[in-house]
Structures are given as C-alpha cells and as structure tokens.
Design a protein around this motif. Structure first.
Motif, PDB file in Angstrom:
ATOM      1  N   SER A  62      -4.997   9.964  -2.555  1.00  5.63           N
ATOM      2  CA  SER A  62      -4.811   8.861  -3.496  1.00  5.63           C
ATOM      3  C   SER A  62      -4.079   7.710  -2.826  1.00  5.63           C
ATOM      4  CB  SER A  62      -4.030   9.329  -4.732  1.00  5.63           C
ATOM      5  OG  SER A  62      -2.760   9.831  -4.357  1.00  5.63           O
ATOM      6  N   ALA A  63      -4.185   6.542  -3.444  1.00 11.57           N
ATOM      7  CA  ALA A  63      -3.496   5.360  -2.910  1.00 11.57           C
ATOM      8  C   ALA A  63      -3.310   4.337  -4.015  1.00 11.57           C
ATOM      9  CB  ALA A  63      -4.292   4.756  -1.763  1.00 11.57           C
ATOM     10  N   TYR A  64      -2.262   3.530  -3.841  1.00 11.77           N
ATOM     11  CA  TYR A  64      -1.971   2.413  -4.739  1.00 11.77           C
ATOM     12  C   TYR A  64      -1.934   1.147  -3.891  1.00 11.77           C
ATOM     13  CZ  TYR A  64       0.911  -0.770  -7.551  1.00 11.77           C
ATOM     14  OH  TYR A  64       1.399  -1.866  -8.230  1.00 11.77           O
ATOM     15  N   VAL A  65      -2.641   0.104  -4.335  1.00 11.26           N
ATOM     16  CA  VAL A  65      -2.698  -1.142  -3.559  1.00 11.26           C
ATOM     17  C   VAL A  65      -2.422  -2.333  -4.471  1.00 11.26           C
ATOM     18  CG1 VAL A  65      -4.206  -2.706  -2.262  1.00 11.26           C
ATOM     19  CG2 VAL A  65      -4.270  -0.252  -1.791  1.00 11.26           C
ATOM     20  N   GLU A  66      -1.584  -3.229  -3.983  1.00  9.53           N
ATOM     21  CA  GLU A  66      -1.316  -4.504  -4.651  1.00  9.53           C
ATOM     22  C   GLU A  66      -1.713  -5.646  -3.731  1.00  9.53           C
ATOM     23  OE1 GLU A  66       2.879  -3.457  -7.016  1.00  9.53           O
ATOM     24  OE2 GLU A  66       2.719  -5.172  -5.675  1.00  9.53           O
ATOM     25  N   PHE A  67      -2.513  -6.573  -4.247  1.00  9.45           N
ATOM     26  CA  PHE A  67      -2.683  -7.894  -3.652  1.00  9.45           C
ATOM     27  C   PHE A  67      -2.071  -8.872  -4.651  1.00  9.45           C
ATOM     28  CE2 PHE A  67      -6.161  -5.953  -1.203  1.00  9.45           C
ATOM     29  CZ  PHE A  67      -5.978  -6.535   0.036  1.00  9.45           C
ATOM     30  N   GLY A  68      -0.827  -9.247  -4.448  1.00  7.30           N
ATOM     31  CA  GLY A  68      -0.183 -10.122  -5.420  1.00  7.30           C
ATOM     32  C   GLY A  68      -0.148  -9.481  -6.788  1.00  7.30           C
ATOM     33  N   ASN A  69      -0.740 -10.147  -7.767  1.00 10.76           N
ATOM     34  CA  ASN A  69      -0.729  -9.638  -9.136  1.00 10.76           C
ATOM     35  C   ASN A  69      -1.946  -8.785  -9.480  1.00 10.76           C
ATOM     36  OD1 ASN A  69       1.741 -10.848  -9.918  1.00 10.76           O
ATOM     37  ND2 ASN A  69       0.694 -12.827 -10.189  1.00 10.76           N
ATOM     38  N   THR A  70      -2.739  -8.434  -8.491  1.00  9.75           N
ATOM     39  CA  THR A  70      -3.854  -7.508  -8.717  1.00  9.75           C
ATOM     40  C   THR A  70      -3.467  -6.135  -8.185  1.00  9.75           C
ATOM     41  OG1 THR A  70      -5.510  -9.269  -8.615  1.00  9.75           O
ATOM     42  CG2 THR A  70      -6.281  -7.035  -8.217  1.00  9.75           C
ATOM     43  N   HIS A  71      -3.458  -5.134  -9.073  1.00  7.03           N
ATOM     44  CA  HIS A  71      -2.971  -3.803  -8.729  1.00  7.03           C
ATOM     45  C   HIS A  71      -4.059  -2.769  -9.030  1.00  7.03           C
ATOM     46  CE1 HIS A  71       1.292  -5.426  -9.984  1.00  7.03           C
ATOM     47  NE2 HIS A  71       0.745  -6.122  -8.987  1.00  7.03           N
ATOM     48  N   ALA A  72      -4.238  -1.819  -8.099  1.00  7.12           N
ATOM     49  CA  ALA A  72      -5.267  -0.785  -8.276  1.00  7.12           C
ATOM     50  C   ALA A  72      -4.770   0.568  -7.791  1.00  7.12           C
ATOM     51  CB  ALA A  72      -6.533  -1.163  -7.519  1.00  7.12           C
ATOM     52  N   ALA A 128      -7.878 -11.561 -10.171  1.00  4.46           N
ATOM     53  CA  ALA A 128      -8.975 -11.782  -9.219  1.00  4.46           C
ATOM     54  C   ALA A 128      -8.911 -10.777  -8.066  1.00  4.46           C
ATOM     55  CB  ALA A 128      -8.975 -13.204  -8.689  1.00  4.46           C
ATOM     56  N   GLY A 129     -10.034 -10.631  -7.380  1.00  6.18           N
ATOM     57  CA  GLY A 129     -10.101  -9.735  -6.236  1.00  6.18           C
ATOM     58  C   GLY A 129     -10.005  -8.266  -6.587  1.00  6.18           C
ATOM     59  N   THR A 130     -10.444  -7.879  -7.789  1.00  5.36           N
ATOM     60  CA  THR A 130     -10.256  -6.486  -8.202  1.00  5.36           C
ATOM     61  C   THR A 130     -11.119  -5.517  -7.401  1.00  5.36           C
ATOM     62  OG1 THR A 130     -11.886  -6.689  -9.982  1.00  5.36           O
ATOM     63  CG2 THR A 130      -9.571  -7.125 -10.533  1.00  5.36           C
ATOM     64  N   ARG A 131     -12.362  -5.908  -7.078  1.00  4.98           N
ATOM     65  CA  ARG A 131     -13.226  -4.956  -6.368  1.00  4.98           C
ATOM     66  C   ARG A 131     -12.742  -4.717  -4.945  1.00  4.98           C
ATOM     67  NH1 ARG A 131     -18.953  -7.500  -7.038  1.00  4.98           N
ATOM     68  NH2 ARG A 131     -17.890  -8.151  -8.946  1.00  4.98           N
ATOM     69  N   VAL A 132     -12.223  -5.764  -4.284  1.00  2.27           N
ATOM     70  CA  VAL A 132     -11.746  -5.558  -2.909  1.00  2.27           C
ATOM     71  C   VAL A 132     -10.415  -4.800  -2.902  1.00  2.27           C
ATOM     72  CG1 VAL A 132     -12.999  -7.517  -1.960  1.00  2.27           C
ATOM     73  CG2 VAL A 132     -10.679  -7.857  -2.819  1.00  2.27           C
ATOM     74  N   THR A 133      -9.619  -4.974  -3.942  1.00  2.00           N
ATOM     75  CA  THR A 133      -8.374  -4.201  -4.050  1.00  2.00           C
ATOM     76  C   THR A 133      -8.701  -2.727  -4.265  1.00  2.00           C
ATOM     77  OG1 THR A 133      -7.308  -6.138  -5.040  1.00  2.00           O
ATOM     78  CG2 THR A 133      -6.169  -4.037  -5.270  1.00  2.00           C
ATOM     79  N   CYS A 149      -6.191  -3.790   7.619  1.00  2.00           N
ATOM     80  CA  CYS A 149      -6.400  -2.490   8.270  1.00  2.00           C
ATOM     81  C   CYS A 149      -5.103  -1.987   8.900  1.00  2.00           C
ATOM     82  CB  CYS A 149      -7.496  -2.612   9.326  1.00  2.00           C
ATOM     83  SG  CYS A 149      -7.937  -1.029  10.068  1.00  2.00           S
ATOM     84  N   GLN A 150      -4.359  -2.886   9.506  1.00  2.00           N
ATOM     85  CA  GLN A 150      -3.087  -2.488  10.100  1.00  2.00           C
ATOM     86  C   GLN A 150      -2.133  -1.965   9.038  1.00  2.00           C
ATOM     87  OE1 GLN A 150      -2.459  -2.252  13.323  1.00  2.00           O
ATOM     88  NE2 GLN A 150      -0.407  -1.463  12.866  1.00  2.00           N
ATOM     89  N   LYS A 151      -2.115  -2.639   7.880  1.00  2.05           N
ATOM     90  CA  LYS A 151      -1.262  -2.184   6.773  1.00  2.05           C
ATOM     91  C   LYS A 151      -1.722  -0.821   6.233  1.00  2.05           C
ATOM     92  CE  LYS A 151       1.446  -5.873   6.234  1.00  2.05           C
ATOM     93  NZ  LYS A 151       2.928  -5.817   6.350  1.00  2.05           N
ATOM     94  N   GLN A 152      -3.043  -0.617   6.191  1.00  2.00           N
ATOM     95  CA  GLN A 152      -3.561   0.675   5.735  1.00  2.00           C
ATOM     96  C   GLN A 152      -3.094   1.792   6.675  1.00  2.00           C
ATOM     97  OE1 GLN A 152      -7.689  -0.862   5.716  1.00  2.00           O
ATOM     98  NE2 GLN A 152      -7.894   0.012   3.666  1.00  2.00           N
ATOM     99  N   LYS A 153      -3.205   1.537   7.975  1.00  2.00           N
ATOM    100  CA  LYS A 153      -2.780   2.543   8.960  1.00  2.00           C
ATOM    101  C   LYS A 153      -1.280   2.810   8.847  1.00  2.00           C
ATOM    102  CE  LYS A 153      -6.371   1.427  12.358  1.00  2.00           C
ATOM    103  NZ  LYS A 153      -6.644   0.805  13.681  1.00  2.00           N
ATOM    104  N   GLU A 154      -0.501   1.755   8.685  1.00  4.91           N
ATOM    105  CA  GLU A 154       0.954   1.925   8.572  1.00  4.91           C
ATOM    106  C   GLU A 154       1.313   2.772   7.356  1.00  4.91           C
ATOM    107  OE1 GLU A 154       2.090  -2.399  10.623  1.00  4.91           O
ATOM    108  OE2 GLU A 154       2.555  -2.010   8.528  1.00  4.91           O
ATOM    109  N   ALA A 155       0.601   2.556   6.241  1.00  8.63           N
ATOM    110  CA  ALA A 155       0.889   3.333   5.027  1.00  8.63           C
ATOM    111  C   ALA A 155       0.565   4.808   5.230  1.00  8.63           C
ATOM    112  CB  ALA A 155       0.088   2.763   3.855  1.00  8.63           C
ATOM    113  N   ILE A 167       0.854  -1.198   0.000  1.00  6.53           N
ATOM    114  CA  ILE A 167       0.000   0.000   0.000  1.00  6.53           C
ATOM    115  C   ILE A 167       0.886   1.242   0.000  1.00  6.53           C
ATOM    116  CG2 ILE A 167      -1.804   1.288   1.215  1.00  6.53           C
ATOM    117  CD1 ILE A 167      -2.681  -1.299   2.531  1.00  6.53           C
ATOM    118  N   GLU A 168       0.625   2.144  -0.943  1.00  5.47           N
ATOM    119  CA  GLU A 168       1.319   3.431  -0.987  1.00  5.47           C
ATOM    120  C   GLU A 168       0.272   4.539  -0.973  1.00  5.47           C
ATOM    121  OE1 GLU A 168       4.055   3.740  -4.210  1.00  5.47           O
ATOM    122  OE2 GLU A 168       5.066   1.865  -3.747  1.00  5.47           O
ATOM    123  N   VAL A 169       0.583   5.630  -0.286  1.00  2.00           N
ATOM    124  CA  VAL A 169      -0.368   6.736  -0.114  1.00  2.00           C
ATOM    125  C   VAL A 169       0.163   7.985  -0.809  1.00  2.00           C
ATOM    126  CG1 VAL A 169      -1.577   8.156   1.585  1.00  2.00           C
ATOM    127  CG2 VAL A 169      -1.031   5.770   2.108  1.00  2.00           C
ATOM    128  N   GLY A 170      -0.764   8.738  -1.424  1.00  2.00           N
ATOM    129  CA  GLY A 170      -0.396  10.021  -2.001  1.00  2.00           C
ATOM    130  C   GLY A 170       0.412   9.914  -3.269  1.00  2.00           C
TER     131      GLY A 170
END
Length: 240
Positions: free
Chosen positions: A39-49, A131-136, A225-231, A28-31
């Motif tokens: 803004s934010a960038y999130v990766e779950f494995g090979n799913t990126h948003a 997969a998992g695009t909506r949750v990403t 959630c912990q990762k979101q807060k850390e980012a 997770i990257e912020v800004g």
C-alpha cells in the motif's frame, strides 16, 4: 468546465507562485494499510490518494484466468467528500475509464508473464481532489505494487503537464485546469527504460507546446521516481 472567461499574461506568476516546472509539495508513505499486501499514500499538494494491492492470488471468477500471465484488476474511485460538491458514492463512467488507463499504464512495468493463472488487484481511492487525481493514484499504485513484492521492471511515475494562462506548466491545480486556454496532459513514464506508458490530452495544443510539456514532464517524473524510491527505502530501511 473550460469556458470560463479569464484574462492572462504569460509573464504573470502561477496562481500559487510555483515555477512552470515545479510540482506541488510531494509526500509519499509506504505500507499504510496493514491488511493489504502492499500500500501507499501519495500527496501532490491538495490532491491525496491511497492505493492498496492484493495478490497475486487465485483468479475469481475463474473464467478470467490467463494461463500465460497475471490478470491485473484496477479500481479507481473518488470518495464523496473528496471534492467541494459532494460526489455521488460509487463508481461512475469516469472512474471506470480512469481505472482502465491506469491498468494500461502499470501493466508494462509488471512481469505479468512470471505470474500465470493469478490475479493482482489494485484499489485506489482519492481522498481529496485538486486536479491530477489519476496521476496521483497511478504514482501511489506503482509504489504499492513494489511494496507488495510484485516483480516489476520499473517504477511508474506520473504527473499532469499542460497549458494554463498562456504558459506550459507541470502539475496543474484545479484553478489552472479551469483557465480558458487550459490543456491537461496526464503523463506516466517508466524511468529505467524511459518509455511513456500513459499520455492523454484534453484540449488543443501545438506540436511545439507538446514537446515543451513532455520535456518538463520527463524532468519532473524523474524527481517523482526518486521520491518513490526514497519512500520504499525508508520503509525497508535500505541504505544506498
């Protein structure tokens, strides 16, 4: 498609070697977008948003204005090269449906009543899909809202849970989604309240399997959630 003929043994490991309760590597990257309010960038494995938030701002068109609360507008989209077979550019029926469910999952976490006569626009783009695009996209949008300084009750953390190859697992890949017995259950939770703001299901599953999937999903959403807060703390250099 879920009519692919496969054989499986529940004791076999997952295709990528993960435990049943283990999500893919999360980043997770912020800004990341200078011209957005958040803004934010999130990766779950090979799913990126990527998610960008604009506002609160004046409502356009004016007839959409609500004198009691902010209007939330969500746009989810998969860019053409996000999947193996190039996707037709632009919004389609699926992206409109996902935009709606993401809006409904985020709105309970926002103090919309504190921002009457305003509009908050949330734009989400899937850069790469496995997969998992909506949750990403949802996880990224929640962080982007916080980055924009939108008053929130809670962060929203999301993960896909379900069944694949005879096992209840979290964070299914496309390969697992294509298993003959696959069931996909996107799940979003507001961690402070413990409320579920999104729960969908695609496929047949027993009540016991639903309970097991929800327990795994709640555990992993707490990790997210912990990762979101850390980012967020990393961007704003906030110490515990």
């Amino acid at each position: 498609m879920k009519n692919k003929e496969t054989t499986f043994n529940p004791s076999d490991p997952r295709p990528d070697g993960r435990r049943n309760d283990e999500m893919r590597p999360l980043k997770i990257e912020v800004g990341i977008i200078e011209r957005a309010n958040g803004s934010a960038y999130v990766e779950f494995g090979n799913t990126h948003a990527i998610a960008a938030v604009y506002g609160p701002s004046t409502v356009h068109p004016r007839h959409l204005e609500d004198t009691q609360k902010a209007v939330i507008m969500c746009k989810y989209n998969m860019i053409p090269f996000s999947v193996a077979d190039r996707k037709r550019p632009g919004y389609d029926r699926r992206s409109i449906e996902i935009s709606k469910v993401i809006k409904e999952a985020l709105e309970p976490a926002i103090f919309v009543e504190e921002l009457p006569k305003t509009m908050i626009n949330i734009e989400m783009e899937i850069i790469q899909a496995d997969a998992g695009t909506r949750v990403t996209a949802l996880t990224a949008a929640s962080v982007a809202l916080a980055d924009a300084g939108i008053p929130m009750r809670d962060l929203v953390s999301a993960i896909a849970v379900g069944r694949a190859n005879g096992k209840i697992v979290v964070d299914l890949t496309k390969e697992e989604e294509d298993a003959s017995d696959a069931v996909d259950m996107p799940l979003a939770i507001m961690q402070n309240s413990g409320k579920i703001s999104l729960l969908q299901m695609d496929g047949d599953i027993t009540p016991a399997e639903i309970s097991e999937a929800l327990e795994l999903g709640k555990k992993v959403c707490a990790e997210i959630c912990q990762k979101q807060k850390e980012a967020l703390k990393k961007k704003y250099d906030v110490n515990e």
